[in-house]
Design a protein around this motif. Structure first.
Motif, PDB file in Angstrom:
ATOM      1  N   ILE A 132       0.910  -1.085  -0.059  1.00  0.00           N
ATOM      2  CA  ILE A 132       0.043   0.037   0.047  1.00  0.00           C
ATOM      3  C   ILE A 132       1.014   1.213  -0.077  1.00  0.00           C
ATOM      4  N   ASP A 133       1.014   1.906  -1.149  1.00  0.00           N
ATOM      5  CA  ASP A 133       1.817   3.095  -1.336  1.00  0.00           C
ATOM      6  C   ASP A 133       1.037   4.370  -1.680  1.00  0.00           C
ATOM      7  N   ALA A 134       1.678   5.503  -1.119  1.00  0.00           N
ATOM      8  CA  ALA A 134       0.798   6.530  -1.382  1.00  0.00           C
ATOM      9  C   ALA A 134       2.065   7.653  -1.737  1.00  0.00           C
ATOM     10  N   PHE A 144      -1.383   6.195  -6.031  1.00  0.00           N
ATOM     11  CA  PHE A 144      -1.635   5.410  -4.947  1.00  0.00           C
ATOM     12  C   PHE A 144      -1.099   4.217  -5.838  1.00  0.00           C
ATOM     13  N   GLY A 145      -0.383   3.146  -4.780  1.00  0.00           N
ATOM     14  CA  GLY A 145      -0.263   2.005  -5.265  1.00  0.00           C
ATOM     15  C   GLY A 145      -0.555   0.797  -4.246  1.00  0.00           C
ATOM     16  N   TYR A 146      -1.011  -0.213  -5.052  1.00  0.00           N
ATOM     17  CA  TYR A 146      -1.764  -1.313  -4.172  1.00  0.00           C
ATOM     18  C   TYR A 146      -1.268  -2.775  -4.924  1.00  0.00           C
ATOM     19  N   THR A 198      -3.873   7.265 -10.376  1.00  0.00           N
ATOM     20  CA  THR A 198      -3.754   8.672  -9.811  1.00  0.00           C
ATOM     21  C   THR A 198      -5.073   8.906  -9.086  1.00  0.00           C
ATOM     22  N   GLU A 199      -5.366  10.062  -8.522  1.00  0.00           N
ATOM     23  CA  GLU A 199      -6.383  10.530  -7.691  1.00  0.00           C
ATOM     24  C   GLU A 199      -7.755  10.408  -8.325  1.00  0.00           C
ATOM     25  N   ASN A 200      -7.707  10.845  -9.464  1.00  0.00           N
ATOM     26  CA  ASN A 200      -8.909  11.048 -10.498  1.00  0.00           C
ATOM     27  C   ASN A 200      -9.143  10.057 -11.348  1.00  0.00           C
TER      28      ASN A 200
END
Length: 541
Positions: free
Chosen positions: A480-482, A497-499, A521-523
């Motif tokens: 879980i990366d941000a 974000f990375g999962y 990305t966020e959007n």
């Protein structure tokens, strides 16, 4: 056989029961030993006059005993000689210290005396002995005694240090890394604590505790070490689908580390990386510790970066470092950069030739857990700052840069742990060129994105993993990366974000790691096609 012990009153019986004495025994000798042990325990907590009144055999399997506790003494006043004990030592164990006596809770007296003796021994007097003499009753609940210290008049110093097993171990590490050297006051406890830090080194291990040979007029310290495999070869292969061409693309890198091959403690690293964005990186650096047997070392670096046919950037740095402690190190040096625009046609003003020169300061903290083969480093903190100027054909501009890289493993128990990493950098300038921007993304930053595909003037990221060790050589983990970054050349701000998940296997060839991560990305919507698979193998030799 069963043993039952009572006191002379209900209160005394409660005190005896609270000590959880052993009630089941195999023979009478075991019962007698338990009673003796119980008497000693009662003495230590203040019942110094306790007395065993009787031991009765009730039947073939049961014994009964009665102990009279008598008075409990709470405090002991210990008279001492100032020449024997330093006042600072007494202040560490007692709240009431006068010129000729100090006060202790009787139950803490044994530990306090052991502490005093360790401090005296650590002052070059390893054969010191102390005890309480003339113990007598002061009043109803207090005792008094005299502290007797017996030690040789001559203090012991380390006259010689002999290394067994790895005779070519770099001696500078004894003096500057472990802080052990001849002519130093002998303190075995400190020496044992310091030599344990050898296991933090990648190229040497302590194979047994140090030993000491005392002769009439000399003290020789023996250290037992072995040389460890410290060279490593690290690489990974990554592949994913290009969103524009829908074709499978590969990227990867090779990372060679050579450590202590000259028995100097030196290290040499060679890195070559090529990724799917047609970016190539060549990097070589060397670290030479304790130059001319001094506490100062030097770090040298050369990095060449080429982005397709747009530009090349060459970084060179020279830093001096000082090892404050086995875990702490500081750096100071100079970093120069030269970048060249390779575009001969359709040139863009955002890419231009420039040169920079920074003066840098850095601090590093490193804490190991050498017992864990999968995760030998428990925590790291590295902070660097640089100040300088950028020069191009038009003007000279002041710049500064700050970067941080820190991580910590929180061990929940033997199998479960949480990994938390913080990484970031900030380039501060009035204007920016595209070819000087910070680059990140990939297996060593935010996972689920292409290697070095993200350009920014400021970025910060958090990597988290929940790790579960199946055994000493296999683990699985979550991803879980941000990240947040800004690019002032494009006036953009973005959250990433990375999962995913991964696993690691420690084989005879080395540590094999597999990571599967999806970045977004966020959007934007989650797309399976954005997933990245990273394979890496770190081999020690």
């Amino acid at each position: 056989m069963q043993l039952k012990i009572d006191g002379y009153s209900e209160f005394e019986t409660q005190v005896i029961d609270s000590l959880n004495y052993l009630k089941k025994h195999t023979d009478y000798a075991s019962i007698k030993f338990e009673l003796d042990s119980l008497q000693k325990t009662l003495f230590k907590i203040g019942y110094i006059e306790n007395e065993i009144k009787n031991i009765k055999r009730l039947n073939d399997t049961s014994f009964y005993s009665q102990i009279h506790l008598k008075k409990k003494f709470k405090t002991i006043y210990i008279y001492y000689n100032k020449k024997d004990v330093d006042g600072s030592v007494l202040n560490a164990i007692s709240d009431n210290v006068s010129d000729d006596y100090f006060e202790l809770e009787f139950s803490k007296a044994e530990n306090a005396l052991n502490y005093i003796n360790s401090k005296i021994s650590g002052n070059g007097l390893p054969f010191s002995r102390l005890y309480l003499s003339n113990i007598k009753i002061r009043d109803k609940s207090n005792l008094e005694a005299h502290l007797i210290v017996e030690s040789s008049e001559q203090k012991r110093i380390i006259n010689d240090i002999i290394i067994k097993g790895y005779e070519k171990f770099p001696r500078s590490y004894l003096k500057h890394y472990l802080k052990i050297k001849p002519s130093q006051l002998f303190d075995l406890n400190k020496i044992q604590n310091k030599t344990e830090q050898l296991n933090s080194l990648s190229f040497a291990n302590e194979i047994k505790s140090p030993e000491v040979l005392f002769s009439k007029d000399s003290t020789t310290l023996f250290l037992y070490l072995e040389k460890a495999k410290s060279n490593s070869f690290d690489g990974f292969l990554g592949f994913g689908t290009n969103e524009q061409t829908s074709k499978l693309e590969f990227d990867g890198y090779l990372n060679l580390n050579l450590t202590n091959n000259l028995n100097f403690g030196e290290s040499f690293r060679l890195l070559y990386k090529s990724d799917e964005n047609d970016q190539k990186t060549f990097e070589v650096d060397a670290s030479l510790p304790y130059l001319f047997k001094s506490p100062i070392g030097v770090d040298l670096l050369l990095r060449i970066f080429k982005r397709d046919s747009s530009f090349t950037t060459i970084n060179q740095s020279a830093k001096l470092h000082y090892q404050i402690h086995a875990k702490h190190k500081i750096y100071a040096g100079i970093v120069s950069t030269e970048s060249n625009n390779l575009l001969t046609e359709n040139a863009t003003p955002s890419i231009t030739d420039y040169k920079t020169q920074y003066y840098t300061l850095a601090y590093q903290f490193l804490n190991s857990q050498s017992y864990n083969l999968l995760f030998p480093i428990r925590s790291k903190f590295y902070l660097e700052t640089g100040f300088g100027n950028r020069k191009n054909s038009n003007n000279l501009e002041k710049q500064s840069q700050f970067s941080i890289d820190a991580f910590k493993i929180f061990n929940l128990n033997q199998k479960n742990s949480i990994y938390l990493r913080l990484n970031g950098s900030n380039l501060i300038s009035d204007t920016y060129f595209e070819n000087e921007l910070l680059r990140f993304g990939g297996i060593n930053s935010i996972r689920g994105f292409e290697e070095n595909s993200l350009f920014s003037t400021l970025y910060g990221l958090i990597n988290t993993e929940y790790r579960f060790q199946l055994n000493n050589s296999i683990y699985i983990h979550t991803i879980i990366d941000a990240a947040y970054f800004e690019n002032k050349t494009l006036n953009t701000e973005e959250k990433l974000f990375g999962y995913g998940f991964g696993f690691g296997i420690l084989t005879k060839a080395g540590l094999f790691r597999f990571n599967y991560a999806n970045g977004k990305t966020e959007n934007t919507q989650f797309k399976l096609s954005n997933s990245k698979i990273h394979l890496s193998l770190t081999a020690n030799f």
